[in-house]
Design an enzyme around this catalytic site. Structure first.
Site, PDB file in Angstrom:
ATOM      1  N   ASP A   1      -7.610  -4.398  -1.026  1.00  0.00           N
ATOM      2  CA  ASP A   1      -8.111  -4.736  -2.106  1.00  0.00           C
ATOM      3  C   ASP A   1      -7.952  -6.224  -2.353  1.00  0.00           C
ATOM      4  OD1 ASP A   1      -6.488  -1.895  -3.226  1.00  0.00           O
ATOM      5  OD2 ASP A   1      -8.528  -1.950  -2.802  1.00  0.00           O
TER       6      ASP A   1
ATOM      7  N   HIS B   1       0.839  -1.115   0.145  1.00  0.00           N
ATOM      8  CA  HIS B   1      -0.013  -0.043  -0.011  1.00  0.00           C
ATOM      9  C   HIS B   1       0.911   1.037   0.031  1.00  0.00           C
ATOM     10  CE1 HIS B   1      -2.994   3.135   1.279  1.00  0.00           C
ATOM     11  NE2 HIS B   1      -3.984   2.192   0.899  1.00  0.00           N
TER      12      HIS B   1
HETATM   13  C1  MLT Z   1      -8.348   4.135  -0.309  1.00  0.00           C
HETATM   14  O1  MLT Z   1      -8.803   3.576   0.925  1.00  0.00           O
HETATM   15  O2  MLT Z   1      -8.745   5.164  -0.692  1.00  0.00           O
HETATM   16  C2  MLT Z   1      -7.053   3.484  -1.003  1.00  0.00           C
HETATM   17  O3  MLT Z   1      -6.369   2.749   0.150  1.00  0.00           O
HETATM   18  C3  MLT Z   1      -6.200   4.279  -1.768  1.00  0.00           C
HETATM   19  C4  MLT Z   1      -5.465   5.356  -0.619  1.00  0.00           C
HETATM   20  O4  MLT Z   1      -5.895   5.665   0.566  1.00  0.00           O
HETATM   21  O5  MLT Z   1      -4.582   6.092  -1.348  1.00  0.00           O
END
Ligand code: MLT
Length: 428
Positions: free
Chosen positions: A364, A307
């Site tokens: 995800d 992430h």
């Molecule tokens: C989100 O929940 O929007 C995703 O993990 C992406 C992010 O936070 O950049």
């Protein structure tokens, strides 16, 4: 004592205030940087740049912390409901019983959509991706509620738009799916809770009795909570910058849906399943693909691992992993694609190569698995992400407008041709 930061440039010293948030994050306030020094900053992707201050969501990528209005995501996922979390994000406090009942009743009252929306829906071919249908139907609300175009909004009008959005998004999402399947749409059933109503609109078929599985509805409610907000991610930043021009909340949310669609953002959960299905189609050898992922000369990359913000683990992934295990066990799901997912997960959690690169399964990865187990079709996964993120988008749009933030207008460093004269075509 207020802190400051000094900058030296071409023999000149400049000093800028440093602001510190309630979780001791500090930022250099460069509001006067260009006026005082002629300099701007450059930060493609804004990885080191704060666009705003916000009181909605706090996350700590190093410690794996995520809180909505100060409440731990673990507590909310276990003890709250998606509608209660929506109220918390949007209005800042957990609702009293009376506030919750009024909020829930207002949303139930607005689940139905104008019949003319069906004419818009029927204009889409059945192969239209449901995210494109969803963003179009949400933006069409500007036509059915033209008052929303008035930039001067009072609290009652904003609250009405909020209720309409939260109420109608599940209807639009389910209708986008029905359009893809070539099935007649289902109207909302206001006797059901939020997730059960959505599942029935999605999966009920004419002349067949449809009973919502409470295990599925409960897992879905938890998934929506986990996706409800995530501070200044790509789609939320899109909602804020579109809203900063005083565009309507419907146009701003529609823009956020389109930003979420990309495979690097909300589309990642769809890409995870597409990757797993490709591995299955190629013989299902997870180890072959783990080796490909390690081979720097091989273009294959694992989707759903690591992430950009969380450095060690995504707290949402931990919660979804348990929910996925529970749902798969309770529903007795037996799916070779999910078996491949388990192999990849175990490798990522135990193989030093992936551990060293913080390539752990993220939100995800598990959301793709659980949506598949719940019977949600793959190209609806990002629609589910949008359904969950809606209250976060609304809360961030509302905060930006209530704080009277200026229109977003970033600068640039120009790298094109210097001044030159026009040459007529016959002389080029
Ligand atoms: C989100 O929940 O929007 C995703 O993990 C992406 C992010 O936070 O950049």
């Amino acid at each position: 004592m207020s802190e400051s930061a000094k900058l030296s440039f071409k023999g000149q010293d400049y000093e800028f205030p440093v602001i510190t948030g309630t979780e001791n994050e500090s930022a250099i306030d460069i509001a006067k940087l260009r006026a005082s020094s002629g300099l701007i900053t450059l930060d493609p992707g804004y990885k080191n740049t704060g666009a705003t201050t916000s009181a909605i969501t706090f996350l700590d990528g190093e410690e794996g912390i995520l809180r909505y209005r100060g409440y731990r995501i673990e507590d909310l996922a276990e003890k709250s409901t998606f509608l209660e979390v929506s109220y918390l994000l949007i209005y800042g406090e957990l609702p009293t019983q009376a506030q919750y009942e009024n909020f829930s009743k207002e949303i139930t009252h607005h689940t139905l959509v104008h019949e003319d929306i069906k004419k818009i829906l029927e204009g889409f071919p059945s192969n239209a991706h449901p995210m494109g249908v969803l963003s179009s139907l949400i933006c069409s609300l500007t036509a059915f509620y033209p008052d929303s175009l008035n930039p001067v909004r009072n609290k009652e009008e904003v609250d009405l738009s909020i209720a309409r959005l939260i109420a109608k998004m599940p209807t639009f999402a389910a209708w986008a799916y029905k359009n893809e399947m070539g099935h007649p749409v289902n109207y909302p059933d206001n006797s059901l809770d939020y997730c059960s109503n959505f599942l029935k609109m999605m999966f009920a078929l004419p002349a067949e009795k449809y009973d919502v599985d409470p295990v599925v509805a409960s897992a879905l409610d938890k998934l929506l909570i986990l996706h409800a907000d995530h501070e200044q991610n790509c789609s939320t930043s899109t909602v804020r910058i579109v809203g900063s021009s005083q565009a309507s909340i419907y146009a701003s949310i529609s823009a956020g849906i389109n930003a979420l669609w990309g495979p690097l953002h909300g589309g990642a959960n769809q890409s995870v399943i597409e990757m797993l299905e490709a591995i299955k189609a190629d013989g299902g050898d997870a180890k072959k693909y783990l080796d490909k992922a390690k081979d720097k000369n091989d273009p294959f990359r694992l989707m759903g691992f690591g992430h950009r913000v969380y450095k060690n683990f995504d707290p949402r992934a931990k919660i979804i992993k348990k929910a996925a295990d529970d749902v798969l066990e309770k529903l007795g799901v037996n799916d070779p694609v999910l078996d491949i997912a388990k192999e990849l997960e175990q490798a990522a959690l135990n193989d030093q190569y992936f551990i060293d690169r913080q390539l752990y399964p993220n939100v995800d990865f598990y959301s793709g698995i659980i949506y598949r187990a719940l019977g949600i079709p793959t190209d609806m996964f990002t629609v589910m992400f949008a359904l969950g993120r809606l209250p976060g988008w609304i809360a961030q749009w509302k905060e930006m407008r209530e704080n009277g933030e200026p229109i977003g207008r970033p600068r640039q460093v120009y790298t094109g041709p210097n001044e030159r004269d026009y040459v007529s075509m016959n002389k080029r």
